[in-house]
Design a protein around this motif. Structure first.
Motif, short mmCIF file in Angstrom:
data_model
loop_
_atom_site.label_atom_id
_atom_site.label_comp_id
_atom_site.label_asym_id
_atom_site.label_seq_id
_atom_site.Cartn_x
_atom_site.Cartn_y
_atom_site.Cartn_z
N TYR A 7 -8.30 0.29 -1.40
CA TYR A 7 -7.76 0.91 -1.37
C TYR A 7 -6.21 0.19 -2.46
O TYR A 7 -5.72 0.08 -2.68
N TYR B 293 0.88 -1.42 -0.44
CA TYR B 293 -0.64 0.25 -0.13
C TYR B 293 0.41 1.03 -0.08
O TYR B 293 0.15 2.59 -0.09
N THR C 165 -3.21 -0.67 -4.44
CA THR C 165 -1.82 -0.85 -4.48
C THR C 165 -0.54 -0.81 -4.89
O THR C 165 -0.98 -0.09 -6.02
#
Length: 320
Positions: free
Chosen positions: A306, A266, A308
């Motif tokens: 989220y 991340y 990556t």
């Protein structure tokens, strides 16, 4: 005491959950007690009356009081935003999505029964590195989004959970992490201003300097200086730690979990990592709120998705 999968002793810091909930209420009283005492010493007993002395004393008092009240407003705003904002929970209907680009069909999709009755392989459900999206919470009996963890104090899963903070009687997660960080920033600035403004009086305690006021006021001033100095130093260390976490796009829990793995999928670079917490609109960086545009265009602010690093994603696929 149970051992983790790697053989390292694991200690559950939320073991005494009931005690932590009660401690949170005490901490709130302590916070407002310190604020009230500080307000009395700085505004009522010292710099407030000095406004009417004239000359340099009046100018100095005006500047100190302006800084003090401005920072106090931002501190309280950030504090209540952290306390009152839900850090982010997981809807019972949430399910992992199918990654159409990679062609990964998640076998958990479409199953209607709880994790205890699914008959799935435990490693895939609990989230091995090779299958990050397939995570299930046995305590909540529901699926867990990426970066989500169960809080034993709150009794539920929290989106992008950082930690449970007794000072704000709330979990710090995806939806209130920015507010918590601003609370730390303004607490550090406020306590630093108070410490510097009372330094001359503190020095006078141990010298032959002249100090006006009643014995009770002098004791209150001494205690206020020591408390604010202590808070400034402790919060500074805590703030430095969280700044490093933000710039690496990780949380306190994740930093502990990935301590043996230097590659963090991340981590998108310091600028993008910072924007994932504070938003892209610079006008809102210093206030505990987000612009409507950021809330619409930044899915990370909702706590479920989220982005990556593509290079690490490719490496992960090659290892499958």
């Amino acid at each position: 005491m149970p051992k983790s999968g790697g053989g390292v002793m694991a200690w559950n810091v939320f073991r005494f959950c009931t005690a932590l909930r009660a401690l949170g209420s005490i901490m709130m009283v302590l916070v407002f007690g310190v604020i009230g005492l500080t307000y009395y010493v700085v505004v009522i007993a010292d710099y407030g009356p000095a406004l009417f002395h004239g000359g340099l004393d009046s100018l100095t008092s005006f500047i100190v009081l302006l800084l003090f009240h401005s920072l106090l407003v931002m501190l309280l705003w950030s504090y209540f935003a952290t306390v009152l904002t839900d850090p982010g929970g997981v809807p019972t209907s949430w399910r992992p999505s199918i990654d159409e680009e990679r062609g990964d069909a998640d076998p958990l999709i479409g199953l209607e029964h709880g994790g205890a009755n699914l008959g799935l392989n435990q490693s895939s459900v609990l989230g091995e590195p090779a299958n990050q999206r397939m995570r299930f919470c046995r305590k909540c009996n529901q699926f867990k989004p990426p970066r989500c963890h169960h809080c034993s104090v709150c009794g539920r899963c929290i989106l992008k959970m950082d930690h449970h903070c007794v000072w704000v009687v709330n979990c710090v997660g995806a939806l209130n992490y920015k507010y918590f960080l601003l609370f730390l920033v303004y607490t550090f600035l406020e306590t630093t201003v108070v410490t510097l403004s009372l330094l001359r009086l503190f020095i006078a305690f141990f010298t032959e300097g002249e100090i006006s006021g009643t014995p009770g006021t002098l004791v209150a001033t001494f205690i206020t200086f020591v408390l604010n100095l202590s808070f400034a130093l402790s919060v500074m260390g805590f703030l430095i730690m969280h700044i490093s976490l933000v710039l690496a796009n990780t949380t306190t829990i994740e930093a502990y979990e990935k301590k043996t793995d230097p590659k963090w999928r991340y981590d998108l670079g310091r600028k993008k990592n910072f924007e994932q917490v504070f938003g892209m609109d610079k006008r809102y960086w210093l206030i505990p709120a987000y612009s409507e545009d950021d809330l619409k265009r930044m899915t990370v602010l909702r706590g479920f998705e989220y982005p990556t690093r593509p290079d690490l994603d490719e490496l992960q696929l090659q290892q499958l």
